[in-house]
Design an enzyme around this catalytic site. Structure first.
Site, mmCIF file in Angstrom:
data_model
loop_
_atom_site.group_PDB
_atom_site.id
_atom_site.type_symbol
_atom_site.label_atom_id
_atom_site.label_comp_id
_atom_site.label_asym_id
_atom_site.label_seq_id
_atom_site.Cartn_x
_atom_site.Cartn_y
_atom_site.Cartn_z
ATOM 1 N N ASP A 29 0.818 -1.221 0.000
ATOM 2 C CA ASP A 29 0.000 0.000 0.000
ATOM 3 C C ASP A 29 0.851 1.271 0.000
ATOM 4 O O ASP A 29 1.953 1.288 0.542
ATOM 5 C CB ASP A 29 -0.906 -0.019 1.248
ATOM 6 C CG ASP A 29 -2.028 0.992 1.147
ATOM 7 O OD1 ASP A 29 -2.412 1.370 0.026
ATOM 8 O OD2 ASP A 29 -2.529 1.408 2.217
ATOM 9 N N ASN A 31 1.225 3.439 -2.946
ATOM 10 C CA ASN A 31 1.739 3.862 -4.258
ATOM 11 C C ASN A 31 1.208 5.237 -4.663
ATOM 12 O O ASN A 31 1.947 6.076 -5.170
ATOM 13 C CB ASN A 31 1.314 2.870 -5.348
ATOM 14 C CG ASN A 31 1.891 1.491 -5.149
ATOM 15 O OD1 ASN A 31 2.787 1.310 -4.340
ATOM 16 N ND2 ASN A 31 1.370 0.514 -5.872
ATOM 17 N N TRP A 34 2.741 8.055 -2.655
ATOM 18 C CA TRP A 34 4.140 8.233 -3.070
ATOM 19 C C TRP A 34 4.188 9.146 -4.289
ATOM 20 O O TRP A 34 5.012 10.065 -4.362
ATOM 21 C CB TRP A 34 4.742 6.860 -3.392
ATOM 22 C CG TRP A 34 6.194 6.873 -3.757
ATOM 23 C CD1 TRP A 34 7.254 6.687 -2.914
ATOM 24 C CD2 TRP A 34 6.753 7.086 -5.066
ATOM 25 N NE1 TRP A 34 8.436 6.775 -3.610
ATOM 26 C CE2 TRP A 34 8.154 7.012 -4.924
ATOM 27 C CE3 TRP A 34 6.215 7.337 -6.321
ATOM 28 C CZ2 TRP A 34 9.026 7.175 -5.998
ATOM 29 C CZ3 TRP A 34 7.073 7.508 -7.404
ATOM 30 C CH2 TRP A 34 8.464 7.422 -7.236
ATOM 31 N N ASN A 77 -10.961 -2.558 -5.295
ATOM 32 C CA ASN A 77 -10.175 -1.589 -6.076
ATOM 33 C C ASN A 77 -10.798 -1.262 -7.443
ATOM 34 O O ASN A 77 -10.419 -0.270 -8.073
ATOM 35 C CB ASN A 77 -8.724 -2.074 -6.264
ATOM 36 C CG ASN A 77 -7.887 -1.970 -4.996
ATOM 37 O OD1 ASN A 77 -6.993 -2.778 -4.757
ATOM 38 N ND2 ASN A 77 -8.152 -0.969 -4.153
#
Ligand code: IPE
Ligand code: IPE
Ligand code: MG
Length: 249
Positions: A29, A31, A34, A77
């Site tokens: 988890d 991404n 970031w 998702n």
């Protein structure tokens, strides 16, 4: 930095000298955050996360982990914006075509857990091909959780048990914990000893609900693309310090 208290005396212990978990789960988890921190589109974060996946998988195999389960895409998702889902599907395709072939050198067995039927026929074929090509290998088992949701997995198990009872192949009295485990995607595998969640979130997000009954959790305050082999070592050291009681004393 890990968010759980450490026992100072074991800090820096050599990873080859400590008891390792047989099965590690990782909720990959962070991404998106970031990328956001760098003013980049989320898909760039997913690309970086995929690189980390490669490095950490190899590392786990090198140090002797027997089973590694990585959470790559959940049943929830799909509700993300269409372009994000689209770029994830593209990334999966390129990985299934190329990167997973790399795992051949490491003798890694590749398995997918989750509902494959949610993916395009092309992706499904690539998933099956990767499983078949690696089935005879003898190294670490890598479960890639894609379109995986533990509630969905449990419902599927219940349906299949009902089907087998109805067909007469299974007697209701035979249903116990061990039989139930055999109807899950992880049939025949040990439960995860350790689940690591980077990105600092304290939740399980529908990952291995049944299997994690007595799993140790390590939450790391690092986004997945920044996660290193040193972070992995730190999680393993924290695991080695845990006192697992399984309800006993
Ligand atoms: C994990 O990173 C990858 C997937 C869930 C596919 P995220 O995309 O959830 O990143 P954050 O949590 O938004 O930072
Ligand atoms: C869990 O992460 C799923 C994967 C890492 C594949 P999410 O980002 O989807 O979870 P939430 O929404 O933070 O609970
Ligand atoms: Mg997330």
């Amino acid at each position: 930095m890990a968010l759980f208290s450490k026992n100072k005396k074991d800090e820096g212990a050599d990873i080859s000298q400590i008891p390792l978990p047989a099965h590690v789960g990782i909720i990959m988890d962070g991404n998106g955050r970031w990328a956001k921190k760098r003013g980049l589109p989320r898909k760039v974060g997913h690309r970086e996360g995929a690189k980390t996946f490669r490095t950490i998988t190899r590392y786990c195999s090198d140090i002797g982990i027997r089973y590694l389960t990585v959470y790559a895409f959940s049943t929830e998702n799909w509700k993300r914006p269409e372009d994000e889902v689209g770029s994830l599907m593209k990334l999966f395709k390129s990985y299934l075509e190329e990167a997973l072939a790399d795992f051949k050198d490491d003798d890694i067995v590749v398995r997918f857990i989750g509902d494959k039927s949610g993916f395009s026929p092309e992706l499904q074929a690539l998933m099956t091909e990767n499983e078949e090509c690696s089935a005879e290998r003898k190294g670490m088992v890598l479960n890639i959780a894609m379109n995986y949701g533990s509630r969905d997995e449990i419902i599927r198990a219940v349906r299949n048990i009902c089907r087998d009872v109805k067909n007469g192949g299974l007697d209701e009295g035979q249903i116990d914990e061990s039989l139930f485990s055999g109807y899950l995607y992880t049939a025949g595998q040990p439960d995860p000893d350790l689940i690591i969640r980077p990105s600092g979130e304290y939740r399980i997000s529908n990952f291995m609900l049944w299997q994690a009954a007595y799993t140790e959790f390590v939450i790391m305050n690092k986004l997945w693309p920044d996660f290193t082999t040193e972070d992995m070592d730190e999680a393993l050291r924290l695991f080695a310090q845990r006192n697992r009681r399984y309800g006993g004393v």
